[in-house]
Write a protein that holds these residues in place. Sequence first.
Motif, PDB file in Angstrom:
ATOM      1  N   CYS A 292       0.861  -1.184   0.000  1.00 45.95           N
ATOM      2  CA  CYS A 292       0.000   0.000   0.000  1.00 45.95           C
ATOM      3  C   CYS A 292       0.899   1.235   0.000  1.00 45.95           C
ATOM      4  CB  CYS A 292      -0.899   0.023   1.230  1.00 45.95           C
ATOM      5  SG  CYS A 292      -2.103  -1.319   1.306  1.00 45.95           S
ATOM      6  N   LEU A 293       0.706   2.123  -0.960  1.00 48.87           N
ATOM      7  CA  LEU A 293       1.488   3.349  -1.076  1.00 48.87           C
ATOM      8  C   LEU A 293       0.526   4.532  -1.086  1.00 48.87           C
ATOM      9  CD1 LEU A 293       4.024   2.169  -3.813  1.00 48.87           C
ATOM     10  CD2 LEU A 293       4.421   2.340  -1.350  1.00 48.87           C
ATOM     11  N   SER A 294       0.583   5.330  -0.030  1.00 46.36           N
ATOM     12  CA  SER A 294      -0.384   6.412   0.176  1.00 46.36           C
ATOM     13  C   SER A 294       0.357   7.742   0.222  1.00 46.36           C
ATOM     14  CB  SER A 294      -1.143   6.189   1.484  1.00 46.36           C
ATOM     15  OG  SER A 294      -1.733   4.895   1.524  1.00 46.36           O
ATOM     16  N   VAL A 295      -0.084   8.710  -0.589  1.00 46.59           N
ATOM     17  CA  VAL A 295       0.643   9.968  -0.748  1.00 46.59           C
ATOM     18  C   VAL A 295      -0.178  11.144  -0.233  1.00 46.59           C
ATOM     19  CG1 VAL A 295       1.788  11.514  -2.389  1.00 46.59           C
ATOM     20  CG2 VAL A 295       1.834   9.033  -2.764  1.00 46.59           C
ATOM     21  N   ASN A 296       0.444  11.953   0.619  1.00 47.92           N
ATOM     22  CA  ASN A 296      -0.088  13.226   1.119  1.00 47.92           C
ATOM     23  C   ASN A 296      -1.385  13.067   1.909  1.00 47.92           C
ATOM     24  OD1 ASN A 296       2.158  14.533   0.089  1.00 47.92           O
ATOM     25  ND2 ASN A 296       1.183  14.996  -1.857  1.00 47.92           N
TER      26      ASN A 296
ATOM     27  N   GLY B  67       8.701  17.194  -1.482  1.00 47.65           N
ATOM     28  CA  GLY B  67       7.824  17.514  -0.367  1.00 47.65           C
ATOM     29  C   GLY B  67       6.673  16.560  -0.162  1.00 47.65           C
ATOM     30  N   ASP B  68       6.502  15.580  -1.049  1.00 49.12           N
ATOM     31  CA  ASP B  68       5.430  14.594  -0.859  1.00 49.12           C
ATOM     32  C   ASP B  68       5.654  13.804   0.437  1.00 49.12           C
ATOM     33  OD1 ASP B  68       3.889  15.132  -3.090  1.00 49.12           O
ATOM     34  OD2 ASP B  68       4.697  13.493  -4.301  1.00 49.12           O
ATOM     35  N   VAL B  69       4.538  13.439   1.060  1.00 47.83           N
ATOM     36  CA  VAL B  69       4.569  12.569   2.233  1.00 47.83           C
ATOM     37  C   VAL B  69       4.052  11.201   1.792  1.00 47.83           C
ATOM     38  CG1 VAL B  69       3.711  12.181   4.568  1.00 47.83           C
ATOM     39  CG2 VAL B  69       4.220  14.501   3.795  1.00 47.83           C
ATOM     40  N   LEU B  70       4.910  10.183   1.879  1.00 48.11           N
ATOM     41  CA  LEU B  70       4.577   8.848   1.392  1.00 48.11           C
ATOM     42  C   LEU B  70       4.517   7.865   2.553  1.00 48.11           C
ATOM     43  CD1 LEU B  70       4.268   6.687  -0.898  1.00 48.11           C
ATOM     44  CD2 LEU B  70       6.780   6.489  -0.834  1.00 48.11           C
ATOM     45  N   SER B  71       3.384   7.191   2.706  1.00 48.26           N
ATOM     46  CA  SER B  71       3.255   6.102   3.678  1.00 48.26           C
ATOM     47  C   SER B  71       3.262   4.777   2.924  1.00 48.26           C
ATOM     48  CB  SER B  71       1.959   6.238   4.479  1.00 48.26           C
ATOM     49  OG  SER B  71       1.978   7.400   5.276  1.00 48.26           O
ATOM     50  N   ALA B  72       4.084   3.852   3.398  1.00 49.41           N
ATOM     51  CA  ALA B  72       4.186   2.517   2.802  1.00 49.41           C
ATOM     52  C   ALA B  72       3.802   1.489   3.857  1.00 49.41           C
ATOM     53  CB  ALA B  72       5.596   2.261   2.301  1.00 49.41           C
ATOM     54  N   ASP B  73       2.858   0.630   3.521  1.00 44.37           N
ATOM     55  CA  ASP B  73       2.333  -0.380   4.443  1.00 44.37           C
ATOM     56  C   ASP B  73       2.509  -1.745   3.785  1.00 44.37           C
ATOM     57  OD1 ASP B  73       0.932  -1.895   6.267  1.00 44.37           O
ATOM     58  OD2 ASP B  73      -0.868  -0.640   6.246  1.00 44.37           O
TER      59      ASP B  73
END
Length: 255
Positions: free
Chosen positions: A74-78, A94-100
């Motif tokens: 899962c790759l979730s941005v901003n 400046g992007d904020v990326l969450s990886a699950d």
Amino acid sequence: MVELKSPAEIERMWVTGQFVAQVLAELRERARVGVNLLELEAHVRERIRQRGAQSCYWDYAPSFGRGPFRNTVCLSVNDAVLHGLPFDYALRDGDVLSADLAVGIDGWVADSATTVIVGTQAAPDQRLVRATEEALDAAIAVALPGNRIGDISAAIAAVANAYGYPVNTEFGGHGLGRTMHEDPHIPNAGKPGRGYTLRPGLTIAIEPWFARTTNRIYTDPDGWTIRSADGSRTAHSEHTVAITEDGPRVLTRAA
């Protein structure tokens, strides 16, 4: 039903957890300006293939998603925070990326998430990421035999409240072991001393996630990606933790 694991089974989950930790560390290094989300997905897919592991997301089709997921991470941005469906998007400064990432090896699962700021790190984004990490640490610290799920939930909420972030309780932590989602559910807010009693052998994923200015969410037209309702930025931190006689053991923290 809650299933307690033996010390030998926890060791097998630790093996999976170390692989998950390594792959997430690789994603943090690879998350640079100009890198496409599909490149990151392809990297994870290849690493899982090389290891002979199984993706917990591939063909995942729960009631809340438009399944099957058909991706390995899962790759979730901003403003996206959970279940981000990888798509053709090049990361920007400046992007904020969450990886699950959740993976099974030899029948045992581990699940972890991390948030990284790509390129220039704005102070408000750093603060948001730090809050989820501190909430995770606080929750792990109270994951002790004899405490309760509510103690974990309350520890997460206390950090969020201190930072001034609202808390959503629709999605949170969960048990895991033979599958990605098992009992019990672990909301990110709750009352101390309430809920299921933590016992040695319990294995759980603790996952605080916050949006900067709202606790409301919505799902993208892709049927998966969950975003903050007001478009504010988000962050997500997660570890797989085993409750043991000696205290919490973090299985997805790199040794």
